[in-house]
Design an enzyme around this catalytic site. Sequence first.
Site, PDB file in Angstrom:
ATOM      1  N   GLU A 276      78.043  23.465 101.440  1.00 41.54           N
ATOM      2  CA  GLU A 276      78.324  24.813 101.950  1.00 41.54           C
ATOM      3  C   GLU A 276      78.846  24.774 103.391  1.00 41.54           C
ATOM      4  OE1 GLU A 276      75.082  27.706 101.750  1.00 41.54           O
ATOM      5  OE2 GLU A 276      76.347  29.004 100.537  1.00 41.54           O
ATOM      6  N   HIS A 320      69.229   4.671  85.808  1.00 42.77           N
ATOM      7  CA  HIS A 320      69.445   4.630  84.366  1.00 42.77           C
ATOM      8  C   HIS A 320      70.303   5.816  83.946  1.00 42.77           C
ATOM      9  CE1 HIS A 320      66.287   1.521  83.959  1.00 42.77           C
ATOM     10  NE2 HIS A 320      65.908   2.082  85.093  1.00 42.77           N
ATOM     11  N   LYS A 428      80.627  36.849  94.683  1.00 39.89           N
ATOM     12  CA  LYS A 428      79.799  38.022  95.019  1.00 39.89           C
ATOM     13  C   LYS A 428      80.637  39.291  94.927  1.00 39.89           C
ATOM     14  CE  LYS A 428      76.566  36.118  98.430  1.00 39.89           C
ATOM     15  NZ  LYS A 428      76.262  36.180  99.865  1.00 39.89           N
TER      16      LYS A 428
HETATM   17  O1  PA5 Z   1      72.804  28.778 103.782  1.00 43.61           O
HETATM   18  C1  PA5 Z   1      73.097  29.946 103.651  1.00 43.61           C
HETATM   19  O2  PA5 Z   1      73.346  30.709 104.610  1.00 43.61           O
HETATM   20  C2  PA5 Z   1      73.149  30.557 102.264  1.00 43.61           C
HETATM   21  O3  PA5 Z   1      72.871  29.611 101.298  1.00 43.61           O
HETATM   22  C3  PA5 Z   1      72.141  31.709 102.157  1.00 43.61           C
HETATM   23  O4  PA5 Z   1      70.863  31.227 102.476  1.00 43.61           O
HETATM   24  C4  PA5 Z   1      72.135  32.290 100.743  1.00 43.61           C
HETATM   25  O5  PA5 Z   1      73.410  32.717 100.399  1.00 43.61           O
HETATM   26  C5  PA5 Z   1      71.168  33.453 100.673  1.00 43.61           C
HETATM   27  O6  PA5 Z   1      71.543  34.459 101.572  1.00 43.61           O
HETATM   28  P1  PA5 Z   1      70.510  35.530 102.062  1.00 43.61           P
HETATM   29  O7  PA5 Z   1      69.448  34.836 102.854  1.00 43.61           O
HETATM   30  O8  PA5 Z   1      71.305  36.466 102.897  1.00 43.61           O
HETATM   31  O9  PA5 Z   1      69.928  36.201 100.847  1.00 43.61           O
END
Ligand code: PA5
Length: 461
Positions: A276, A320, A428
């Site tokens: 991410e 494995h 989203k």
């Molecule tokens: O690392 C991040 O910022 C994301 O993975 C968020 O934690 C995730 O999208 C969840 O978002 P939120 O905390 O706004 O519900």
Amino acid sequence: MGLLRKSSRVFPGLSARRRRIWIKLGLEWARLPWQDKATFRRVKSIANEIAKKYAAVISLGIGGSYLGIRAAQDALAPPYYNEFAASRKKRPQFFCEGNNLDPDTLRALLKNLNPKKTFLIVISKSGETAETKAAFAVAEDWLKKGAGIRYGRQILAVTDPESGALRNRVNAEQKRDSLSFRGLPLLKGVGGRFSEFNMGLLHLAIIGVDIAELFAGAREMSSRCGAADLSVNPAAMYAALHTILYRKKGKAIALMMPFSETLKATADWYAQLLGESLGKKCGRKIAMNRSGEEEWLKDETNIVNVGRTPVSCRGTGDLHSIQQNNIEGENNKITTFIRVEKFRDEVKVPGKGDILAGRTFTRLICLAQEATEWALVQESRPNCTIIMPEVSPYHWGALLYFFEMATAFEGELLEVNAYDQPGVEGYKNYMYYRLGRAGMPEAISRKIENHPLIKDPKFIV
Ligand code: PA5
């Protein structure tokens, strides 16, 4: 070589930035291990109260609001914590939900827990994430029906300190009853994946982890990762070598392979951190805003499509499984091993006359790691090993901090913003549009309308 030279320029730069403009650039996570004692005490006192009163806790969250907790639970709670009451030492069971939209798991959990004896934690920075929001609506309704009129006292939200749907709810409920819908703040601007030392604290305190030790480990790692000299800065070195191998040798897959069952969830957490943070379409440009502060902007004119692809696995189980591909498949991977030197417990193979007899499991698992390293080297497959003296709060805190810093450094080398996740918005937006959310930006609605998802029947078998 060019990249190495760039590394030594870039890393001290980040250290200076770390000190100067924490909040603006989303780097304030790096200060979390120095949190003030008052926050600490508040979290501990709430945790003690929950641990005393309730048999189970459900934590709702997704992405960063889930993976850190799972990683901590597996690494730092006794193995099979939820399954065996004796291991829990009178502490509540701790379940994570809301990290998917699978109705089966949520229903099964609620069916098997007693609402009167269950505490609910909801973690969401935005308060708008569909998965968490939907699970919370269901779980709240379940509490409302089963725990009586004061059910709100069994709910706590970890969320933005000022804004968002969840914060508004906390504020409104708190006005009615200060013991209901309590809130703990997330540090402003810190993404979930960089926030285990913030949003994860309540969980850690409930399951009885020594948070002071965790922070001590993270702080010690921070001092090592602040060194300007690349050769003694583990996170900078990790980032530099991985970036060179990625850019110059096409090693685009990052295989995280701890040799420990309890660290598999930490490998999953790292997969999110890397994926991410660094998987980005656009480069980053640094601009000055009107107040003369630096601001990181997405440079739409600079399409980079970078980022190594993370794969999480663990030894020895996955020897494995995907290890066959790692050894003989495409040579486009770098494996990071985590080798644990001392486990909490020890088991010895009984008997005599067999090569395994009399051997400890620690000896065997370390040998398996060494053997895997050897096998990779024979096939010219790059790898590196992180040696963890033991899976304790101190060393786990250091490990997480190390990965966070390494990811930050890697982001600097790739010149992307490691702290946003614009790619996650696509799904989203589509979901919100299809669900009829009011106030969708016109451009997004038009894009979805003009480019519908079409499945050509000739490709459906
Ligand atoms: O690392 C991040 O910022 C994301 O993975 C968020 O934690 C995730 O999208 C969840 O978002 P939120 O905390 O706004 O519900």
